[in-house]
Design a protein around this motif. Structure first.
Motif, mmCIF file in Angstrom:
data_model
loop_
_atom_site.group_PDB
_atom_site.id
_atom_site.type_symbol
_atom_site.label_atom_id
_atom_site.label_comp_id
_atom_site.label_asym_id
_atom_site.label_seq_id
_atom_site.Cartn_x
_atom_site.Cartn_y
_atom_site.Cartn_z
ATOM 1 N N TYR A 137 0.839 -1.198 0.000
ATOM 2 C CA TYR A 137 0.000 0.000 0.000
ATOM 3 C C TYR A 137 0.878 1.253 0.000
ATOM 4 C CZ TYR A 137 -4.104 -2.866 0.967
ATOM 5 O OH TYR A 137 -5.117 -3.786 0.883
ATOM 6 N N GLY A 183 -3.904 0.412 -3.241
ATOM 7 C CA GLY A 183 -3.554 -0.947 -2.881
ATOM 8 C C GLY A 183 -2.403 -1.478 -3.707
ATOM 9 N N ALA A 189 -7.850 2.559 -2.435
ATOM 10 C CA ALA A 189 -8.218 1.750 -1.281
ATOM 11 C C ALA A 189 -8.808 2.567 -0.139
ATOM 12 C CB ALA A 189 -6.997 0.980 -0.774
ATOM 13 N N GLU A 213 -13.198 -3.674 0.207
ATOM 14 C CA GLU A 213 -12.231 -4.755 -0.007
ATOM 15 C C GLU A 213 -10.908 -4.519 0.723
ATOM 16 O OE1 GLU A 213 -11.764 -5.233 -4.182
ATOM 17 O OE2 GLU A 213 -13.859 -5.820 -4.522
ATOM 18 N N HIS A 214 -10.742 -3.356 1.327
ATOM 19 C CA HIS A 214 -9.460 -3.022 1.971
ATOM 20 C C HIS A 214 -9.635 -2.641 3.444
ATOM 21 C CE1 HIS A 214 -7.290 -2.898 -1.927
ATOM 22 N NE2 HIS A 214 -8.435 -2.443 -2.392
ATOM 23 N N ARG A 215 -10.743 -3.022 4.043
ATOM 24 C CA ARG A 215 -10.984 -2.639 5.436
ATOM 25 C C ARG A 215 -10.209 -3.525 6.408
ATOM 26 N NH1 ARG A 215 -17.438 -1.408 4.533
ATOM 27 N NH2 ARG A 215 -17.132 0.715 3.742
ATOM 28 N N ARG A 217 -7.387 -2.870 7.880
ATOM 29 C CA ARG A 217 -5.942 -2.828 7.687
ATOM 30 C C ARG A 217 -5.318 -1.541 8.249
ATOM 31 N NH1 ARG A 217 -7.982 -5.395 3.021
ATOM 32 N NH2 ARG A 217 -6.903 -7.334 2.464
ATOM 33 N N LEU A 219 -6.123 1.494 7.364
ATOM 34 C CA LEU A 219 -5.964 2.505 6.313
ATOM 35 C C LEU A 219 -6.681 3.812 6.640
ATOM 36 C CD1 LEU A 219 -6.336 0.287 3.118
ATOM 37 C CD2 LEU A 219 -4.265 0.881 4.385
#
Length: 273
Positions: A137, A183, A189, A213-215, A217, A219
């Protein structure tokens, strides 16, 4: 219009003008976030009122719901704002005690069932250190297409690239306060946007979002910290953010509290019986 008041339709700049002049921690509206909200809801009905050349009130109606701001020195205008909107529900901040009292005196009733938002704040002199992004990322300069895409996915809405370009062309927008995380495959993301009011030194986060789709993490935290640091470098002293305060969607509030934000007020819903 009687009393030397003049009503005009539209013009988000008038909303920002009044919000900037009236800003305090007892105000619901920060001038920066109004730029975003007007872009996000272009179908809303807007009106503002001037007296002696100065904006003293505005009303923003969406369906049966009314949001407003009113200079307390011109509280007699409240009846006209309510009549213009025809709304059955009015949302205000509990810290706006005089406005709450005026609405209750007109027969509106407080309703505490259902979702509500809390306002949280923190100083910017002691931000936590940055945490490394997950492998693959990276932070990237924001572009309209990617920002519109991640916002649409994060909030299950539709924002076009053209609409986000309008946001970027706005007078309150600053590219340094718009963070995009991509991402490993280069797809958008997560993102965070801050708005800085130079008069008060307060930066507001609006919005912060992560693609589904990127939760989980970290972010959202990384993006928020990136723009808060940038805001501090530009002179901001404090930050504010809004998040759901009810138990129906507690994750965002918990994330902001982990960043050091603390709740200080909440929105109220007042309805006509």
């Amino acid at each position: 219009m009687s009393g030397g008041y003049r009503r005009s339709d539209g013009d988000p700049a008038a909303l920002r003008e009044l919000a900037g002049r009236l800003w305090s921690w007892s105000s619901r509206w920060h001038p920066g976030e109004l730029t975003w909200l007007c872009a996000e809801h272009p179908d809303a009905r807007l009106a503002h009122w001037r007296h002696a050349g100065r904006v003293v009130a505005w009303a923003w109606a969406r369906g049966t719901r009314l949001d407003l701001q009113l200079d307390p020195a011109h509280r007699g205008l409240l009846d006209e704002l309510l009549a213009w909107s025809g709304a059955g529900t009015v949302r205000v901040l509990d810290a706006e005690t005089w406005l709450v009292d005026e609405l209750l005196a007109r027969g509106l009733q407080r309703r505490d069932d259902g979702p509500f938002f809390v306002h949280l704040r923190r100083p910017l002199d002691d931000l936590p250190p940055a945490t490394p992004l997950p492998a693959g990322y990276a932070l990237r300069p924001a572009d309209a297409a990617a920002r519109a895409a991640v916002h649409s996915a994060a909030f299950s809405t539709t924002m076009s690239e053209a609409a986000y370009r309008e946001v970027m062309r706005g007078p309150a927008y600053r590219a340094e306060l718009d963070a995009l995380i991509v991402g490993p495959d280069g797809s958008p993301a997560a993102a965070a946007l801050a708005w800085l009011d130079g008069r008060s030194g307060v930066a507001v986060l609006e919005p912060v979002g992560v693609h589904p789709e990127h939760r989980r993490r970290g972010l959202a935290t990384a993006a928020a910290l990136a723009v808060l640091r940038a805001a501090r470098e530009l002179g901001a002293r404090d930050a504010r953010v809004c998040a759901r305060g009810d138990d129906g969607y507690p994750a965002p509030r918990a994330a902001y509290e982990a960043l050091g934000f603390r709740a200080y007020a909440r929105n109220l819903r007042l309805v006509r019986p």
